[in-house]
Design an enzyme around this catalytic site. Sequence first.
Site, PDB file in Angstrom:
ATOM      1  N   HIS A  71      22.167  18.875  -7.130  1.00 20.18           N
ATOM      2  CA  HIS A  71      21.899  18.315  -8.458  1.00 20.18           C
ATOM      3  C   HIS A  71      20.510  17.696  -8.481  1.00 20.18           C
ATOM      4  O   HIS A  71      20.035  17.143  -7.485  1.00 20.18           O
ATOM      5  CB  HIS A  71      22.967  17.310  -8.865  1.00 20.18           C
ATOM      6  CG  HIS A  71      23.081  16.090  -7.995  1.00 20.18           C
ATOM      7  ND1 HIS A  71      22.246  15.002  -8.134  1.00 20.18           N
ATOM      8  CD2 HIS A  71      23.938  15.768  -6.992  1.00 20.18           C
ATOM      9  CE1 HIS A  71      22.576  14.074  -7.265  1.00 20.18           C
ATOM     10  NE2 HIS A  71      23.598  14.508  -6.546  1.00 20.18           N
ATOM     11  N   ASP A  73      19.474  15.323 -10.845  1.00 19.86           N
ATOM     12  CA  ASP A  73      19.387  13.975 -11.397  1.00 19.86           C
ATOM     13  C   ASP A  73      19.610  12.920 -10.315  1.00 19.86           C
ATOM     14  O   ASP A  73      20.213  13.186  -9.268  1.00 19.86           O
ATOM     15  CB  ASP A  73      20.379  13.791 -12.546  1.00 19.86           C
ATOM     16  CG  ASP A  73      21.830  13.985 -12.130  1.00 19.86           C
ATOM     17  OD1 ASP A  73      22.110  14.927 -11.366  1.00 19.86           O
ATOM     18  OD2 ASP A  73      22.696  13.198 -12.567  1.00 19.86           O
ATOM     19  N   ASP A 103      19.876  11.587  -1.885  1.00 24.04           N
ATOM     20  CA  ASP A 103      20.849  12.097  -2.859  1.00 24.04           C
ATOM     21  C   ASP A 103      20.135  12.656  -4.102  1.00 24.04           C
ATOM     22  O   ASP A 103      20.007  11.971  -5.097  1.00 24.04           O
ATOM     23  CB  ASP A 103      21.783  10.950  -3.254  1.00 24.04           C
ATOM     24  CG  ASP A 103      22.911  11.386  -4.165  1.00 24.04           C
ATOM     25  OD1 ASP A 103      23.229  12.588  -4.196  1.00 24.04           O
ATOM     26  OD2 ASP A 103      23.477  10.524  -4.867  1.00 24.04           O
ATOM     27  N   GLU A 135      24.901  15.306 -12.748  1.00 28.88           N
ATOM     28  CA  GLU A 135      25.981  15.171 -11.766  1.00 28.88           C
ATOM     29  C   GLU A 135      26.368  13.723 -11.592  1.00 28.88           C
ATOM     30  O   GLU A 135      27.552  13.385 -11.439  1.00 28.88           O
ATOM     31  CB  GLU A 135      25.539  15.769 -10.427  1.00 28.88           C
ATOM     32  CG  GLU A 135      26.657  15.886  -9.382  1.00 28.88           C
ATOM     33  CD  GLU A 135      26.834  14.634  -8.522  1.00 28.88           C
ATOM     34  OE1 GLU A 135      27.822  14.549  -7.779  1.00 28.88           O
ATOM     35  OE2 GLU A 135      25.972  13.709  -8.599  1.00 28.88           O
ATOM     36  N   GLU A 136      25.368  12.838 -11.619  1.00 32.54           N
ATOM     37  CA  GLU A 136      25.609  11.430 -11.336  1.00 32.54           C
ATOM     38  C   GLU A 136      26.414  10.724 -12.421  1.00 32.54           C
ATOM     39  O   GLU A 136      26.883   9.600 -12.208  1.00 32.54           O
ATOM     40  CB  GLU A 136      24.269  10.697 -11.143  1.00 32.54           C
ATOM     41  CG  GLU A 136      23.464  11.150  -9.930  1.00 32.54           C
ATOM     42  CD  GLU A 136      24.078  10.710  -8.609  1.00 32.54           C
ATOM     43  OE1 GLU A 136      25.207  10.175  -8.615  1.00 32.54           O
ATOM     44  OE2 GLU A 136      23.431  10.921  -7.563  1.00 32.54           O
ATOM     45  N   GLU A 163      25.005  17.743  -0.545  1.00 33.25           N
ATOM     46  CA  GLU A 163      25.112  16.290  -0.662  1.00 33.25           C
ATOM     47  C   GLU A 163      24.912  15.650   0.719  1.00 33.25           C
ATOM     48  O   GLU A 163      25.186  16.275   1.750  1.00 33.25           O
ATOM     49  CB  GLU A 163      26.490  15.897  -1.210  1.00 33.25           C
ATOM     50  CG  GLU A 163      26.709  16.245  -2.670  1.00 33.25           C
ATOM     51  CD  GLU A 163      26.141  15.199  -3.621  1.00 33.25           C
ATOM     52  OE1 GLU A 163      25.509  14.239  -3.134  1.00 33.25           O
ATOM     53  OE2 GLU A 163      26.331  15.343  -4.841  1.00 33.25           O
ATOM     54  N   HIS A 355      21.621   5.744  -3.612  1.00 35.71           N
ATOM     55  CA  HIS A 355      21.867   4.819  -4.722  1.00 35.71           C
ATOM     56  C   HIS A 355      21.348   3.409  -4.447  1.00 35.71           C
ATOM     57  O   HIS A 355      21.537   2.525  -5.280  1.00 35.71           O
ATOM     58  CB  HIS A 355      23.359   4.742  -5.078  1.00 35.71           C
ATOM     59  CG  HIS A 355      23.930   6.030  -5.588  1.00 35.71           C
ATOM     60  ND1 HIS A 355      25.113   6.085  -6.298  1.00 35.71           N
ATOM     61  CD2 HIS A 355      23.511   7.319  -5.489  1.00 35.71           C
ATOM     62  CE1 HIS A 355      25.387   7.339  -6.610  1.00 35.71           C
ATOM     63  NE2 HIS A 355      24.418   8.109  -6.123  1.00 35.71           N
TER      64      HIS A 355
END
Length: 382
Positions: A71, A73, A103, A135-136, A163, A355
Amino acid sequence: MSERVESILATLLAFDTTSRESNLALIDYLDSYLQDLGISTRRFYDAEGKKANLYAHSGPARSGGVMLSGHTDVVPVDGQQWTVAPFQLTHKNGRYYGRGSADMKGFIACVLASMPEFLARPLNQPLHLAFSYDEEVGCLGVRSLVDHLKTSAFKPSLCIIGEPTEMRPVYGHKGKLAMRCDIHGHACHSAYAPQGVNAIEYAARVISKLGALGERLAETQDPRFDPPYSTLQVGVINGGTALNIVPEHCQFDFEIRHLPDVELDTTLAELTQYVDHELLSAMRTKAAHSDIRFRQLSQYPGLLTDPQSEFAGWLAQWSENDAFSTVAFGTEGGLFDQAGVATLICGPGSMEQGHKADEYVSAEQIQRCMAMLNKLAQWMAG
């Protein structure tokens, strides 16, 4: 090879692809990079044309082969205390810092950097690339790409989602359902509280029921997961305007992270029955316009691929790691699996860094990912 990866990663990190922003500038870069290598691409836009998935194909024009997926984003940096620029590559102490480095732009950089290796040898199997958006925020963006795969004559057989797993092969994760509950009551002065319908109090009753349903979900356990049962929690709640006014509105969001084999139909039906038969009837005796409504915010299925499958054996060889496990976070893997594409997860970096402020992926993890992709290229040409 490391210089190529670092250069690509620096470019990727410079794009602010926080989920609330457009990802089209990054997609333009990916598209141009792949087309310059002679790889055909296709975009799948969102309804407003501000975001897109990118799908690419190389090798034989037939079904089968392997899809590499990631992903584009990233999560916000708002409120985080970074010591380096979040949307700029900082390379120090064997680590690549930047939002999305773990990520999961580190994996995407590895995929792009490995493309010349794939193309240097004739591929006997198709190679597919899938880069998604949103995705997030609940695996929302990839749906159009999944719909395409379901009907495609050139659907891949296998998928590796990159991931961050510290390059450990992962075969499973829980599914997730996120919902919003809106309660509409009847306001009045708090001196006459019995004449009103207190939306916060009824929200509390719904939340209490959710707690009981969560306890029941926890009775079904699977030791392969941590925690080994489905969980239900309320994460956000808003309601009321002043202490001397009976609140007319209350809203809260809750989520269920469920084991892959657990169906939620019975749980949701019991919740709806409780609201309809016990709460609404009492609310409407005082105010006919009272209401309780539920709205789905996002949903994705769990993933549970057989770790004893032939595919798992191949991934163990490519990654040089046969210690298969599950992860606590969700991915788009369950959606690909439902589309008939067997999916496993394996990528550089750790979600321990994802994150967070000063997110990073280590150079060692990038090297291991590149080695895995090189082995995959050899396998697909053999």
